[in-house]
Every structure is written in C-alpha cells, then in structure tokens.
Design a protein around this motif. Sequence first.
Motif, PDB file in Angstrom:
ATOM      1  N   ALA A   1      48.635  38.078  42.347  1.00  0.00           N
ATOM      2  CA  ALA A   1      49.263  37.913  44.057  1.00  0.00           C
ATOM      3  C   ALA A   1      50.225  37.290  44.599  1.00  0.00           C
ATOM      4  CB  ALA A   1      47.850  38.703  44.846  1.00  0.00           C
ATOM      5  N   CYS A   2      49.861  36.860  43.951  1.00  0.00           N
ATOM      6  CA  CYS A   2      51.285  34.786  44.452  1.00  0.00           C
ATOM      7  C   CYS A   2      52.571  34.610  43.462  1.00  0.00           C
ATOM      8  CB  CYS A   2      50.122  33.376  43.718  1.00  0.00           C
ATOM      9  SG  CYS A   2      51.075  31.907  44.685  1.00  0.00           S
ATOM     10  N   ALA A   3      52.080  34.940  42.712  1.00  0.00           N
ATOM     11  CA  ALA A   3      53.480  35.991  41.449  1.00  0.00           C
ATOM     12  C   ALA A   3      53.675  36.696  42.601  1.00  0.00           C
ATOM     13  CB  ALA A   3      52.984  35.742  40.221  1.00  0.00           C
ATOM     14  N   ARG A   4      53.356  38.009  42.591  1.00  0.00           N
ATOM     15  CA  ARG A   4      54.430  39.309  43.563  1.00  0.00           C
ATOM     16  C   ARG A   4      54.876  38.579  45.075  1.00  0.00           C
ATOM     17  NH1 ARG A   4      53.790  41.147  39.440  1.00  0.00           N
ATOM     18  NH2 ARG A   4      52.455  43.022  38.920  1.00  0.00           N
ATOM     19  N   ALA A   5      54.324  37.482  45.666  1.00  0.00           N
ATOM     20  CA  ALA A   5      54.757  37.048  46.805  1.00  0.00           C
ATOM     21  C   ALA A   5      56.014  36.476  46.626  1.00  0.00           C
ATOM     22  CB  ALA A   5      53.570  36.673  47.619  1.00  0.00           C
ATOM     23  N   VAL A   6      55.638  35.809  45.895  1.00  0.00           N
ATOM     24  CA  VAL A   6      57.059  34.658  45.757  1.00  0.00           C
ATOM     25  C   VAL A   6      58.093  35.920  45.100  1.00  0.00           C
ATOM     26  CG1 VAL A   6      57.917  32.773  44.455  1.00  0.00           C
ATOM     27  CG2 VAL A   6      55.700  32.711  45.351  1.00  0.00           C
TER      28      VAL A   6
ATOM     29  N   ALA B   1      39.333  17.735  42.278  1.00  0.00           N
ATOM     30  CA  ALA B   1      39.980  17.786  41.638  1.00  0.00           C
ATOM     31  C   ALA B   1      40.720  19.274  42.121  1.00  0.00           C
ATOM     32  CB  ALA B   1      41.121  17.544  41.518  1.00  0.00           C
ATOM     33  N   THR B   2      39.771  20.202  40.802  1.00  0.00           N
ATOM     34  CA  THR B   2      39.789  21.845  41.138  1.00  0.00           C
ATOM     35  C   THR B   2      39.738  21.722  42.267  1.00  0.00           C
ATOM     36  OG1 THR B   2      39.096  21.717  38.646  1.00  0.00           O
ATOM     37  CG2 THR B   2      39.046  23.587  39.827  1.00  0.00           C
ATOM     38  N   ALA B   3      38.758  21.149  43.419  1.00  0.00           N
ATOM     39  CA  ALA B   3      38.572  22.419  44.242  1.00  0.00           C
ATOM     40  C   ALA B   3      39.562  21.873  45.687  1.00  0.00           C
ATOM     41  CB  ALA B   3      37.062  21.070  44.881  1.00  0.00           C
ATOM     42  N   ALA B   4      40.330  21.034  45.185  1.00  0.00           N
ATOM     43  CA  ALA B   4      41.348  20.622  46.001  1.00  0.00           C
ATOM     44  C   ALA B   4      42.685  21.398  45.930  1.00  0.00           C
ATOM     45  CB  ALA B   4      42.198  19.520  45.910  1.00  0.00           C
ATOM     46  N   VAL B   5      42.228  22.169  44.467  1.00  0.00           N
ATOM     47  CA  VAL B   5      43.337  23.317  44.624  1.00  0.00           C
ATOM     48  C   VAL B   5      42.616  24.738  45.153  1.00  0.00           C
ATOM     49  CG1 VAL B   5      44.178  24.977  42.787  1.00  0.00           C
ATOM     50  CG2 VAL B   5      44.257  22.545  42.356  1.00  0.00           C
ATOM     51  N   LEU B   6      41.731  24.501  44.535  1.00  0.00           N
ATOM     52  CA  LEU B   6      40.789  25.934  46.023  1.00  0.00           C
ATOM     53  C   LEU B   6      41.612  25.903  47.539  1.00  0.00           C
ATOM     54  CD1 LEU B   6      37.804  26.749  44.066  1.00  0.00           C
ATOM     55  CD2 LEU B   6      39.390  28.199  44.226  1.00  0.00           C
ATOM     56  N   ARG B   7      41.167  24.743  48.088  1.00  0.00           N
ATOM     57  CA  ARG B   7      41.753  24.259  49.486  1.00  0.00           C
ATOM     58  C   ARG B   7      43.326  24.828  50.077  1.00  0.00           C
ATOM     59  NH1 ARG B   7      43.071  23.233  54.966  1.00  0.00           N
ATOM     60  NH2 ARG B   7      44.285  21.158  54.887  1.00  0.00           N
ATOM     61  N   PHE B   8      44.172  24.364  48.725  1.00  0.00           N
ATOM     62  CA  PHE B   8      45.077  24.812  48.614  1.00  0.00           C
ATOM     63  C   PHE B   8      45.619  26.886  48.911  1.00  0.00           C
ATOM     64  CE2 PHE B   8      49.634  26.231  47.652  1.00  0.00           C
ATOM     65  CZ  PHE B   8      50.370  25.662  48.352  1.00  0.00           C
ATOM     66  N   TYR B   9      45.021  27.110  47.758  1.00  0.00           N
ATOM     67  CA  TYR B   9      44.893  28.402  47.679  1.00  0.00           C
ATOM     68  C   TYR B   9      44.501  29.224  49.472  1.00  0.00           C
ATOM     69  CZ  TYR B   9      45.504  28.334  43.020  1.00  0.00           C
ATOM     70  OH  TYR B   9      45.834  28.266  41.491  1.00  0.00           O
ATOM     71  N   SER B  10      43.520  28.501  49.752  1.00  0.00           N
ATOM     72  CA  SER B  10      42.740  28.946  51.021  1.00  0.00           C
ATOM     73  C   SER B  10      42.866  28.829  52.076  1.00  0.00           C
ATOM     74  CB  SER B  10      40.960  29.393  51.097  1.00  0.00           C
ATOM     75  OG  SER B  10      41.141  27.303  50.526  1.00  0.00           O
TER      76      SER B  10
ATOM     77  N   ARG C   1      45.187  32.405  51.960  1.00  0.00           N
ATOM     78  CA  ARG C   1      45.648  32.141  53.096  1.00  0.00           C
ATOM     79  C   ARG C   1      47.528  32.177  52.557  1.00  0.00           C
ATOM     80  NH1 ARG C   1      41.349  30.145  55.491  1.00  0.00           N
ATOM     81  NH2 ARG C   1      40.621  30.765  56.902  1.00  0.00           N
ATOM     82  N   SER C   2      47.359  31.593  51.354  1.00  0.00           N
ATOM     83  CA  SER C   2      48.320  31.103  51.199  1.00  0.00           C
ATOM     84  C   SER C   2      49.668  32.248  50.136  1.00  0.00           C
ATOM     85  CB  SER C   2      48.812  29.787  49.656  1.00  0.00           C
ATOM     86  OG  SER C   2      47.590  30.915  49.195  1.00  0.00           O
ATOM     87  N   VAL C   3      48.583  33.004  50.428  1.00  0.00           N
ATOM     88  CA  VAL C   3      49.379  34.290  49.518  1.00  0.00           C
ATOM     89  C   VAL C   3      50.025  35.233  50.237  1.00  0.00           C
ATOM     90  CG1 VAL C   3      49.171  36.834  48.110  1.00  0.00           C
ATOM     91  CG2 VAL C   3      49.000  34.032  47.227  1.00  0.00           C
ATOM     92  N   ALA C   4      48.540  34.980  51.217  1.00  0.00           N
ATOM     93  CA  ALA C   4      49.243  36.744  52.507  1.00  0.00           C
ATOM     94  C   ALA C   4      50.120  35.763  53.134  1.00  0.00           C
ATOM     95  CB  ALA C   4      48.180  36.174  53.717  1.00  0.00           C
ATOM     96  N   VAL C   5      50.659  33.964  53.475  1.00  0.00           N
ATOM     97  CA  VAL C   5      51.693  33.809  54.396  1.00  0.00           C
ATOM     98  C   VAL C   5      53.018  33.649  53.509  1.00  0.00           C
ATOM     99  CG1 VAL C   5      52.874  31.449  54.839  1.00  0.00           C
ATOM    100  CG2 VAL C   5      50.254  32.410  55.799  1.00  0.00           C
ATOM    101  N   TYR C   6      53.131  33.594  52.164  1.00  0.00           N
ATOM    102  CA  TYR C   6      53.851  34.003  51.611  1.00  0.00           C
ATOM    103  C   TYR C   6      54.693  35.757  51.257  1.00  0.00           C
ATOM    104  CZ  TYR C   6      53.025  29.396  49.851  1.00  0.00           C
ATOM    105  OH  TYR C   6      52.845  28.453  48.721  1.00  0.00           O
ATOM    106  N   ALA C   7      53.326  36.354  51.779  1.00  0.00           N
ATOM    107  CA  ALA C   7      53.779  37.967  51.753  1.00  0.00           C
ATOM    108  C   ALA C   7      55.259  38.729  52.928  1.00  0.00           C
ATOM    109  CB  ALA C   7      52.336  39.049  51.299  1.00  0.00           C
TER     110      ALA C   7
END
Length: 936
Positions: free
Chosen positions: A655-660, A515-524, A691-697
């Motif tokens: 970085a995620c918080a900055r992008a949002v 389940a923790t690995a799935a979070v990483l899948r979402f991040y990347s 990639r998630s952060v890059a897309v939001y930014a």
Amino acid sequence: MDERPSGSRGTAAPTGGGGVHGSAERDGASRDAIVGRDAVIERLTALVADLSGGGRALLLSGAAGTGKSTLLDDAARRAAAAGRRVLRAAGHESEQDLPFAALHQLLRPVLTEAGDLPDRQRRSLLGAFGFEPGDADPLLTGVAVLTLLSQVAERAPLLVVLDDVQWIDAASADVLSFAVRRLDDDSVAVLAGGRDSDDHAAGRGPAGGFDRGVPKLVLGPLDRAESRRLLDLRSPGLAAGLRERVLDEAAGNPLALLELAEAARGRRAGEAQGPLPVGEHLARIYTARLAELPEAGRRALLLLAAADAADPPDTVPALLPDPEDKAWTAVEESGLIRREGRHMRFRHPLIRSAVYHAEPLDARLDAHRALAGALRDEPDRRAWHLAAATLHPDAEVSAALERTAERARRRGGHAAAARALARAAELRPDREDGARLLADAAGLAAFTGDLPWVEELAAQARARTGDPAVRATASLHAGRLAALTGRHAGAFAGLAAIAADLAAAAPATALDALATAAVLRFYSGEESQRREIERILPRLPAGPLREWTLAVSDPFGGGRALAPRLPDLIAAAWGRPERSTALAIAAWILDETPLAVRTFDEAVHAWRAAGPLPDGLGGVVAMAYFENGRWEQARTVCAELAALPAAPVLDHAVACARAVDAMVLAAQGNAAAARALAGEALRLVDPLESRSVAVYAHRALASAAIADGDHETAYEYARTVFDADGDPVHYHASYPALAELAASAARSGHHADAIAIIERSARTLAGSGSSRLRALVHRGRALLAEPEHAEPDFQAALAEPALERWPFEHAQTLLEYAEWLRRRRRITEARPFLTAANDTFRRLGARPWAERAQSESRAAGLDTDSAVPGAFAGLSPQQQRIVRLAARGLSNREIGERLFLSPRTVGSHLYRTFPKLGVTARSQLRDVVDAAGGPV
C-alpha cells in the motif's frame, strides 16, 4: 485418511478425474468424454484459440477429483493440435521443499534456449537450478523466465499448463506468478489448476499464490442429472439400488462417483449396509488391491510411494525388480500404476498415499533408508530421506538438513530453507541448539510473507529455550513481518513488551526490539506509541541505535539531535547495507533528503547484490527519490516492491508503494492512474493502523485533483491530512501537504480554515522543524495572503538555498511567485523565475505544471516550445520510461529487465508510440527525449 492426496502424480490425469469417460490412455478422452463441463471447455477453448492479443491466464480451482487435471489435459491436446507450443509442469507435495523444482520441470524442454538470454538473466536462472555457481536473485530470475517465455512464443503461440499449483514449491510459484502478471503483449496463455482445500503450503493460499490477480473458475460438483450421465457412461450395468447409493454418497464428485461405482461393481444392492466407502474407506479400495499383490510387488510400490519426483529418475528403478519380473505383471494389472516409458507412475496421488500408509511403519522407514542409500551423490535428497527414516533425535541427520537449508537459501529458496531448518531442529538432540535453528527458520520464513508460519516457528523456538536472547530474536522476526501486514498495534505491543522485559537482562536485544517498534510508530502515527517508546528508552544503552529510535519516533522533538551526526555515522557504516539503510531512513525523516538518497543508492545496490530489496524498505526509498526529483527511480522501486515474492500478503508495504507511485503519477499529470493506485492503497490498509499510507494516498488524490483543475475536491483531500483541530493526522507525513492545502484553498474559497492550520503548524515547527518545512509554511502563507502582503513570505520561502534539494517543491514556489509578480505587472522580474520553473518541470516530466509555466511564460513574452505538452507528454508514464531507455540505446530485453516487462511487451509499446511521436526509427528517439527535457 481423508480424500486429500499426499503424493505426486506427474503430469497425467488421474483415473476418472473430473467426470471423464475414461483416462486419456485407456479411452482416448475427448470433449465428448467429459461430462458436465461444457461451459468450462468453451471458455478454455476460447482462451487458447487466439493468442494474438497478448497473454491471458485462468485458474481452475476445485476440490480433489472435480476434474481440473482432465480439463487441463484436454486444453493442452487441443492447443497442440492447433499448432501451439505447450509447456507443462505439475506441483508435487513432496517437492514443496525443493526450490525451483516446478520451474525446472516447466522449462526443461526449452532450457537450451537460456543461452540467448542476457548474461545476468541467464546466470540467475541457471543458478536457481544449480547449473551455475552463485546465488539466484528472485527478481532477476522472474525477469529471465518472462524473457524466455516471450522468446519461445515468438516462434509459435505458447500454452503454459500448471497443474496442482497448491503443491508447487514457493520459489517456483513466486517466479511464475511474477511472469504471469507481465505477459501483457506476448502470445502466451497460462492455464493453472489448483486444489480448493485447506491442504496447501503454508501461507500461500489454496492456489500457491496464483489466486491473486488471476481470474478464477471454480469447478463445483456435478448435479444429479450430470452424475447419472457419468455413471451411465462408465458403469452401465450397475444395479439400480447401488446406483442411487453411489449418487447419494459421492455428492457430485466425479472421482468419487467413478471409484465408488468401480468398488460397487459385482455387489448386490443389499450388501455392505451403511454408507459406501468415502475418505478412509476410499483409500481402502486401493489398499485392497495392494493386499492381492506378491510381496515383491508390494515392496516395489512402497519404494515408488516413498520416492519423490525430485529424486533422480534412475534412483528408484535401480532398487526395483527387473521390469520383466512377474511381480510387475501383477502390479500393472492391479490398476494402481501405469507405465511411462521406463518408469512407473501412480494413477492418482490418492493411490500413492494409500499405498504408503497401508504399510507398517517399519517398512516405510526401511524404504526411506534404501532410497537414502541410493542417493549418496544427492546430498539434499539424501538428507530428507534420512530425516523421514529417523524417529529420534540424531545430530548427524540434523546437521545434514542444516547444510541443505544453507544451499536452498543461497538459491533463493527461503521457504525450503526454513522447512529444512525446522526439521533439523526437531532432530537436534540439544534443545538450545534446536531453539536457535527454529529462530533462524522463523527469520527465513519471514521472506515468504507467511506470518502465521513465522509466528508458529517463533512460538516453537520460545518453547524450547529459556534463553531470553533467542526467545526475543524469534519474536522479533514475527514482529517485523507483522509490521508489514498492517497489524501495527498488536505488533507494537509485542515488541515494546520485549524491550521492557529485556532492558536489564539483554539490553542490546531490547534496543533492537524498541527500534523495530519505532518503525511501527512511524507507520501508524499513533501518539501513545511515542510515549511508550520514551518511557522505555532511558533504560536502554546510549548510542546511535538509541538516537535512531528517537529520531524515527519523534523527529521534531529529541530525535532532531541526531541530524548533525548522520554524515559521520553513515561513513562509518560503509559496507554494511542494513546499517546504512537504517541511517538513510533517519536522514530522510529528518529532511536530510540528499544525504538519504546518496546513502540509499549505495545501500540498495549492496542489498541487490545479496538478494531482493528488503520488503519494508521500498516505500521509504521511493518517497526519498520522489522528493529529490528522481521520479523514474521512485516508480522503479515501487514496481520492485510490488514484484517481491512476499508482496501479496504484505499489505502495508505494498500500500505504501502504491501511494507513493500515485503521488508521482499525479505530479506527472496521469490523474486517472494516480486515483486508481491511491484507492488501491487505501483499500489495503486500515487508515488508523497505517496513517502514513493514508496521508500519502490522500496527498496523491489532492494532487490528482489539482492536475485536473478541480480545486474543491483537492482541498477536501488535502484537509483530511489534518484533523478537525488542525493538528497533523501523521506527525511526519502530514506537514509536506501544507502547500497542497494552501494552493487548493486559495482557489476554492477555504482561506480561513487553511490559514488556521498553517499557523498552527508554524507554531509547532518554529523551533524544531526543518528548513524545508519552514519554507513550505511561508509558501502556504503567501498563497493565502492578501495579494499586497504576499511577497515577504514568497521571498522567505525562496531564501533558503536548501529548498532546491526538493526540486518539485522549489519549482512550484518559483512559479507561484512568478505568477504573483506578473499579476503585479513586474514582468521582467517574473521571467527568470518562470524560466527556472519551466526547466525543472520539463526535466521532471510534470506535465500539468509545465503547461501552466509555459502559459505564464507566453503571457510574460517569453518564447517557449511545447515539448512536454506535446506528443511525448501524451504517452503514459510507462511508455515514457520505455522511450527514454530506448533512446539510451538499451535493447528490448535490457529494458524489460529494468521495468519487469517481457521484451515483446516492450516492443509492443514502442510500436504503438512511434506513430504518436512521428518517428520511424529508434535512432530518432534521442531527439524526442531531448526536446521533452529531462535525462535521456
């Protein structure tokens, strides 16, 4: 022994440190007595001379003996002479394990004023010091310190002097660095001095966390001419041959120059061939003096060296000879210590270290036992002295340290708690129990953000046990923290390996790891990680966590099946914030955003009651609030994440918080600030790892360009959210950008490329996409269609009632359809859509879109006012939030507590906004906010 001190020195300057012409006590040191630091003195003098322009900070950094303490002392004397209030604290190596020790030292002279703080702040601050029951909230404690410093500075400009910050305990460093970054409009200057070496608290850097965001001035060695001048002042009679040897060996270090010159005094130039004493030899200079003392004097010095500054001040004197004893005369004449009132202090931490290590091991152990015996009413200090006196496993001492760790944890001292558990593990006779303690220590250390330390503790835990569950738990702590630093690929591989290895032996632990690995899948957003999760998942037990893992990693595939069950699962998780939070994340990913927001509200409230918001949660919560139209809350969550103690090293999370935050600012029309935050987010991460952060930014940058009317640039940014073939760069984050892509393409001539991407996305989302995403596809088609063919897609986009759950997207669609209608001269039909869109934009504070809606409304013959484009809309987002809160009747202190600002900064913002708004009293702000629209 090397030259790095291992003891505490109090707040006084070391003898001869920093090129002084003598210590303050012996020579009345002044600027003329400090050699080679004229430019530094000028800068310090300028910094504290005029504090009317708001808070400023400076960190002096350098190797041991370069003069940081002396320069800080000089600045403090000058500030006091100029009528400034001076508060001081110094870090001590022995106090690194005591949460809030340095903070208490700093605030002790003004702690009686804590009674004037708001109740929650007062209780958190006093709770941190153990003066009131209850756990300290690090965020609230930081706000309390900020408010207290601002309060003190209202009576007289304030200088805060922090010395040896590399040894300040982690809890104090986090709170103080939080406050330092927010003294924008207060008459406060902060001067800090920190060791520039590798000898620092794990993971916090050479300056204990103060080296991030604070200007740094590095003190280098003196040059040859300056070194000669210092020797001329301090050792004018030194033989020429010895003088050159001292200059060569000291290499410009002021402390080494003075100490070596003192040691060489009286020698002939030809004596003691070879290098002069440095490092271990320099320590022998002190121990040579020690050897000349009577036994009683040596024992007294050893007790002083073994004691910690955190020990009650009357503890050591009670064990020492009477002050009139002849032994003290010899000790004072040795130059190793100085008297401060009733107490004795070493003149430099090197001396303390040399004295301590010069004595045999048995004598050192006896000293700690004596101190432990005198500290029976201080269980935490007693436990640490007992541990220092214990060479072999001891269950009783280990248990005492475990209790100390629990008390530190309750006060928010996670670093101190982790260190106590790690030492308890070393002393635990049972290896399996020791492994469990080390795994728990790794979990607590994760709150500090120090990944190397967590990994070290996890490795030690694994080495002590063969229990797969304990080994996996230790690794999980390291993996979860690694996920927030941006090291997604490596962390995923480790977690997936745990899940695969334990699938049969410990399936529950294996599922937790996956389940923790799935979070990483979402991040990347890495597709190969989805395939690896789906390879392992069938081997693990069925249930909600398995479904959750699939939903996070593949929301448009098998994970979609979880959506109908979420309300029941969330209801069953009531009272367990960690489970509610996980389910809220799944709800948001599956575009059940209102459910996610309601659940986040409840879970975040519960989390805050127990401590700070979980480090990795902020970006997801903020994104859900943004999409649901709760922009002020989204920005508050982003600010909270940036203020967390571990934030400086959690690059992905920050970085995620900055992008949002950038997305919110762009929608509000603050394009410059949005671009700055988006750029910061992109600098913090590797776009292929996050990639998630890059897309939001990039979405934020596209929105900022749209707000500026630069549609070509907007399309360039929106296009980066999809790859060359038109597939999404991130399987979840990219699709909501379809509307931005279409809107910018329609105005920049990129119709064909954008239509291809939208149709490719439509095929993917046709069977498994949410109603929201399907509405965005219709909206994109309408914007890019030939005018005569656009209406069916506009109507399809608006036909789904659920779209109103995303109010900004819904209002944009209403406005775009109304614009299309007006251009077809169907003005009567357009007016209701224009009114609805305008109302939403006004409520959200979406200035560029409100201006566009008002322009269209006027063209459609509707009466409009200019509340949003007017004075209120011209304020910065932070000023708007302050005005809204003030309009609700909150005081400056209450506003500062919510927005992590000092009360003075809040007052300064209001002072500057009143003329812009045309008001003269706070009571008029409600009318301004009402006119601007949105909640008061």
